[in-house]
Design an enzyme around this catalytic site. Structure first.
Site, PDB file in Angstrom:
ATOM      1  N   HIS A  82      18.349 -14.863  74.675  1.00  0.00           N
ATOM      2  CA  HIS A  82      17.858 -15.635  73.513  1.00  0.00           C
ATOM      3  C   HIS A  82      16.350 -15.562  73.396  1.00  0.00           C
ATOM      4  CE1 HIS A  82      21.771 -18.224  73.554  1.00  0.00           C
ATOM      5  NE2 HIS A  82      21.961 -17.014  73.068  1.00  0.00           N
ATOM      6  N   ASN A 139      18.514 -19.218  78.458  1.00  0.00           N
ATOM      7  CA  ASN A 139      17.305 -20.049  78.460  1.00  0.00           C
ATOM      8  C   ASN A 139      16.093 -19.239  78.022  1.00  0.00           C
ATOM      9  OD1 ASN A 139      18.999 -21.972  79.491  1.00  0.00           O
ATOM     10  ND2 ASN A 139      18.386 -21.636  81.623  1.00  0.00           N
ATOM     11  N   CYS A 195      -1.412 -11.733  64.239  1.00  0.00           N
ATOM     12  CA  CYS A 195      -1.288 -10.520  65.049  1.00  0.00           C
ATOM     13  C   CYS A 195      -2.653  -9.843  65.211  1.00  0.00           C
ATOM     14  CB  CYS A 195      -0.307  -9.590  64.319  1.00  0.00           C
ATOM     15  SG  CYS A 195      -0.165  -7.945  65.009  1.00  0.00           S
ATOM     16  N   GLU A 226      29.742 -31.283  84.150  1.00  0.00           N
ATOM     17  CA  GLU A 226      30.978 -31.820  83.562  1.00  0.00           C
ATOM     18  C   GLU A 226      31.865 -30.677  83.107  1.00  0.00           C
ATOM     19  OE1 GLU A 226      28.984 -34.072  80.579  1.00  0.00           O
ATOM     20  OE2 GLU A 226      28.737 -32.360  79.236  1.00  0.00           O
ATOM     21  N   ASP A 279      13.008 -20.488  78.721  1.00  0.00           N
ATOM     22  CA  ASP A 279      11.905 -21.137  79.449  1.00  0.00           C
ATOM     23  C   ASP A 279      11.186 -20.219  80.436  1.00  0.00           C
ATOM     24  OD1 ASP A 279      14.481 -22.980  81.234  1.00  0.00           O
ATOM     25  OD2 ASP A 279      13.642 -21.013  81.716  1.00  0.00           O
ATOM     26  N   GLY A 289      25.630 -24.130  84.314  1.00  0.00           N
ATOM     27  CA  GLY A 289      24.864 -25.016  83.447  1.00  0.00           C
ATOM     28  C   GLY A 289      24.829 -24.634  81.991  1.00  0.00           C
TER      29      GLY A 289
HETATM   30  C1  BV8 Z   1      24.714 -14.490  66.328  1.00  0.00           C
HETATM   31  C2  BV8 Z   1      16.946 -20.164  71.051  1.00  0.00           C
HETATM   32  C3  BV8 Z   1      25.473 -12.670  65.033  1.00  0.00           C
HETATM   33  C4  BV8 Z   1      16.469 -21.261  70.181  1.00  0.00           C
HETATM   34  C5  BV8 Z   1      19.322 -20.394  70.951  1.00  0.00           C
HETATM   35  C6  BV8 Z   1      26.988 -19.762  61.158  1.00  0.00           C
HETATM   36  C7  BV8 Z   1      25.973 -18.914  60.741  1.00  0.00           C
HETATM   37  C8  BV8 Z   1      25.378 -18.011  61.625  1.00  0.00           C
HETATM   38  C9  BV8 Z   1      25.808 -17.950  62.926  1.00  0.00           C
HETATM   39  C10 BV8 Z   1      26.818 -18.815  63.318  1.00  0.00           C
HETATM   40  C11 BV8 Z   1      27.415 -19.703  62.458  1.00  0.00           C
HETATM   41  N1  BV8 Z   1      28.362 -20.400  63.149  1.00  0.00           N
HETATM   42  C12 BV8 Z   1      28.379 -19.980  64.418  1.00  0.00           C
HETATM   43  C13 BV8 Z   1      27.472 -19.008  64.530  1.00  0.00           C
HETATM   44  C14 BV8 Z   1      27.135 -18.304  65.695  1.00  0.00           C
HETATM   45  C15 BV8 Z   1      25.961 -19.055  66.338  1.00  0.00           C
HETATM   46  C16 BV8 Z   1      26.550 -20.157  67.195  1.00  0.00           C
HETATM   47  O1  BV8 Z   1      27.135 -19.864  68.212  1.00  0.00           O
HETATM   48  N2  BV8 Z   1      26.376 -21.417  66.759  1.00  0.00           N
HETATM   49  C17 BV8 Z   1      26.928 -22.511  67.542  1.00  0.00           C
HETATM   50  C18 BV8 Z   1      26.036 -23.737  67.409  1.00  0.00           C
HETATM   51  C19 BV8 Z   1      28.352 -22.765  67.060  1.00  0.00           C
HETATM   52  N3  BV8 Z   1      25.285 -18.080  67.163  1.00  0.00           N
HETATM   53  C20 BV8 Z   1      24.236 -17.407  66.658  1.00  0.00           C
HETATM   54  O2  BV8 Z   1      23.748 -17.625  65.576  1.00  0.00           O
HETATM   55  C21 BV8 Z   1      23.730 -16.300  67.571  1.00  0.00           C
HETATM   56  N4  BV8 Z   1      23.624 -15.096  66.817  1.00  0.00           N
HETATM   57  O3  BV8 Z   1      25.823 -14.954  66.413  1.00  0.00           O
HETATM   58  O4  BV8 Z   1      24.418 -13.286  65.701  1.00  0.00           O
HETATM   59  C22 BV8 Z   1      25.487 -13.278  63.670  1.00  0.00           C
HETATM   60  C23 BV8 Z   1      24.429 -13.046  62.804  1.00  0.00           C
HETATM   61  C24 BV8 Z   1      24.465 -13.599  61.527  1.00  0.00           C
HETATM   62  C25 BV8 Z   1      25.556 -14.385  61.121  1.00  0.00           C
HETATM   63  C26 BV8 Z   1      26.617 -14.630  62.013  1.00  0.00           C
HETATM   64  C27 BV8 Z   1      26.579 -14.087  63.288  1.00  0.00           C
HETATM   65  C28 BV8 Z   1      22.357 -16.663  68.108  1.00  0.00           C
HETATM   66  C29 BV8 Z   1      22.520 -17.766  69.119  1.00  0.00           C
HETATM   67  C30 BV8 Z   1      21.168 -17.997  69.785  1.00  0.00           C
HETATM   68  C31 BV8 Z   1      20.578 -19.254  69.213  1.00  0.00           C
HETATM   69  N5  BV8 Z   1      19.357 -19.556  69.973  1.00  0.00           N
HETATM   70  N6  BV8 Z   1      18.188 -20.616  71.610  1.00  0.00           N
HETATM   71  C32 BV8 Z   1      15.496 -22.081  70.966  1.00  0.00           C
HETATM   72  O5  BV8 Z   1      15.719 -22.315  72.177  1.00  0.00           O
HETATM   73  O6  BV8 Z   1      14.495 -22.504  70.345  1.00  0.00           O
HETATM   74  S1  BV8 Z   1      20.723 -21.171  71.451  1.00  0.00           S
HETATM   75  C33 BV8 Z   1      20.397 -22.514  72.425  1.00  0.00           C
HETATM   76  O7  BV8 Z   1      21.691 -22.972  72.874  1.00  0.00           O
HETATM   77  C34 BV8 Z   1      19.636 -22.231  73.704  1.00  0.00           C
HETATM   78  O8  BV8 Z   1      19.341 -20.878  73.934  1.00  0.00           O
HETATM   79  C35 BV8 Z   1      20.622 -22.691  74.771  1.00  0.00           C
HETATM   80  O9  BV8 Z   1      20.465 -22.020  75.930  1.00  0.00           O
HETATM   81  C36 BV8 Z   1      21.882 -22.332  74.095  1.00  0.00           C
HETATM   82  C37 BV8 Z   1      23.176 -22.773  74.694  1.00  0.00           C
HETATM   83  O10 BV8 Z   1      23.040 -24.087  75.107  1.00  0.00           O
HETATM   84  P1  BV8 Z   1      23.212 -24.341  76.687  1.00  0.00           P
HETATM   85  O11 BV8 Z   1      22.282 -23.445  77.427  1.00  0.00           O
HETATM   86  O12 BV8 Z   1      24.643 -24.268  77.033  1.00  0.00           O
HETATM   87  O13 BV8 Z   1      22.641 -25.787  76.818  1.00  0.00           O
HETATM   88  P2  BV8 Z   1      23.388 -27.151  76.471  1.00  0.00           P
HETATM   89  O14 BV8 Z   1      22.354 -28.217  76.391  1.00  0.00           O
HETATM   90  O15 BV8 Z   1      24.302 -26.916  75.306  1.00  0.00           O
HETATM   91  O16 BV8 Z   1      24.328 -27.411  77.733  1.00  0.00           O
HETATM   92  C38 BV8 Z   1      23.726 -27.709  78.984  1.00  0.00           C
HETATM   93  C39 BV8 Z   1      24.866 -27.709  79.979  1.00  0.00           C
HETATM   94  O17 BV8 Z   1      24.322 -27.907  81.272  1.00  0.00           O
HETATM   95  C40 BV8 Z   1      25.866 -28.826  79.742  1.00  0.00           C
HETATM   96  O18 BV8 Z   1      27.174 -28.302  79.881  1.00  0.00           O
HETATM   97  C41 BV8 Z   1      25.557 -29.826  80.877  1.00  0.00           C
HETATM   98  O19 BV8 Z   1      26.730 -30.473  81.338  1.00  0.00           O
HETATM   99  C42 BV8 Z   1      25.029 -28.921  81.940  1.00  0.00           C
HETATM  100  N7  BV8 Z   1      24.072 -29.546  82.859  1.00  0.00           N
HETATM  101  C43 BV8 Z   1      23.108 -30.458  82.566  1.00  0.00           C
HETATM  102  N8  BV8 Z   1      22.394 -30.733  83.687  1.00  0.00           N
HETATM  103  C44 BV8 Z   1      22.915 -29.968  84.689  1.00  0.00           C
HETATM  104  C45 BV8 Z   1      23.981 -29.211  84.169  1.00  0.00           C
HETATM  105  N9  BV8 Z   1      24.707 -28.366  84.914  1.00  0.00           N
HETATM  106  C46 BV8 Z   1      24.376 -28.256  86.224  1.00  0.00           C
HETATM  107  N10 BV8 Z   1      23.354 -28.941  86.791  1.00  0.00           N
HETATM  108  C47 BV8 Z   1      22.613 -29.810  86.062  1.00  0.00           C
HETATM  109  N11 BV8 Z   1      21.604 -30.498  86.646  1.00  0.00           N
HETATM  110 ZN    ZN Z   2       1.365  -7.150  63.474  1.00  0.00          ZN
END
Ligand code: BV8
Ligand code: ZN
Length: 241
Positions: A121, A104, A149, A217, A106, A189
């Site tokens: 992140h 997160n 900056c 879930e 936040d 979560g």
């Molecule tokens: C990386 C900041 C090496 C942004 C975020 C193609 C090209 C390049 C990379 C990739 C590619 N394909 C795949 C990748 C890797 C990519 C990736 O994983 N993509 C996914 C979509 C497949 N990852 C990256 O790019 C990472 N870097 O790999 O570097 C690299 C470098 C170059 C090339 C290749 C590799 C960087 C990842 C970071 C991205 N930034 N956030 C912003 O916020 O503005 S990610 C974003 O998703 C948030 O940070 C968030 O936290 C994160 C994960 O989501 P969740 O936290 O799980 O949230 P979500 O809504 O999905 O789920 C909520 C859950 O809570 C649910 O399960 C729900 O049931 C549950 N819930 C809801 N309410 C409750 C609850 N549980 C309990 N109680 C409740 N009340």
């Molecule tokens: Zn600067």
């Protein structure tokens, strides 16, 4: 995996553990009123995170990306940690070795008082200069565009890891060290779709950790963990105290 364990068994196991690591995602902040990424209300003002949370989007249209982050900063500015964040602060004080890895941005874990924390992140309340890479806190809502900056006049960007960007080496080191030393990993979560965080549960399991999932879930983690509880984080996490 049948739930032969109750949440109170997990509580007892935590208080006997040598080292506990926690991985949190947007679900732990949902109970503070913060929209998740992929839930029903997960659409960020009609944009998908993958569209705007990227270097390409920022290079193409920094004003649009800053509008999106200003909208999120305004939304987050009034949000407070909930009982789940606070319970983790209590656990940290009670247990010998405790580390929180959060996806997160936040800032709610830090606001609640968690000390041992990796914000892998980044943090929406920090900005980074695109020229000199200076990072500083900034809580202006809204941040006037273009944000520049104070040291070199360069354009500021959110200090957040975008899709396609690598995580900070020190955050990865801290995270993997915590995953390797823990004898218990709590996953709270997260939908387990974003890498490298999605690979942390198997990493901990490979080192013999007992892995527990708390989520509303089932997720891809559910078939990997030792036990999974379905419910709201703000209700389940305090039961571990
Ligand atoms: C990386 C900041 C090496 C942004 C975020 C193609 C090209 C390049 C990379 C990739 C590619 N394909 C795949 C990748 C890797 C990519 C990736 O994983 N993509 C996914 C979509 C497949 N990852 C990256 O790019 C990472 N870097 O790999 O570097 C690299 C470098 C170059 C090339 C290749 C590799 C960087 C990842 C970071 C991205 N930034 N956030 C912003 O916020 O503005 S990610 C974003 O998703 C948030 O940070 C968030 O936290 C994160 C994960 O989501 P969740 O936290 O799980 O949230 P979500 O809504 O999905 O789920 C909520 C859950 O809570 C649910 O399960 C729900 O049931 C549950 N819930 C809801 N309410 C409750 C609850 N549980 C309990 N109680 C409740 N009340
Ligand atoms: Zn600067």
């Amino acid at each position: 995996m049948p739930n032969s364990f109750t949440i109170l068994d997990v509580r007892d196991r935590i208080h006997q553990a040598r080292s506990v690591t926690v991985l949190t995602g947007a679900g732990i902040s949902a109970d503070s009123g913060v929209p998740t990424f992929r839930g029903a209300e997960g659409l960020w003002k009609n944009f998908r995170p993958e569209e705007l949370a990227s270097l390409d989007a920022f290079a193409r249209d920094p004003k649009l990306v800053w509008e999106w982050y200003n909208w999120r900063r305004e939304l987050l500015a009034t949000k407070q940690p909930n009982a789940a964040h606070e319970a983790l602060v209590q656990l940290e004080r009670q247990l010998p070795d405790f580390w929180v890895i959060t996806q997160n941005v936040d800032g709610l874990h830090a606001m609640a008082g968690t000390q041992h924390l990796s914000e892998i992140h980044g943090n929406i309340w920090k900005v980074r200069c695109t020229q000199c890479h200076n990072v500083c806190h900034n809580r202006d809502v809204p941040l006037q565009f273009p944000p520049t900056c104070i040291d070199c006049g360069g354009l500021l960007r959110p200090h957040i890891v975008w899709f396609g960007e690598s995580l900070a080496p020190e955050d990865l080191e801290c995270s993997y060290a915590a995953l390797q030393r823990c004898d218990m990993l709590l996953i709270i979560g997260t939908s387990g779709v974003v890498y490298p965080a999605a690979s942390f549960a198997p990493a901990a399991k490979d080192h013999g950790a007992f892995v527990v999932e708390l989520n509303l879930e089932a997720t891809p983690h559910s078939s990997v963990v030792d036990v999974s509880f379905q419910g709201r984080a703000k209700e389940l996490v305090p039961l571990l105290l």
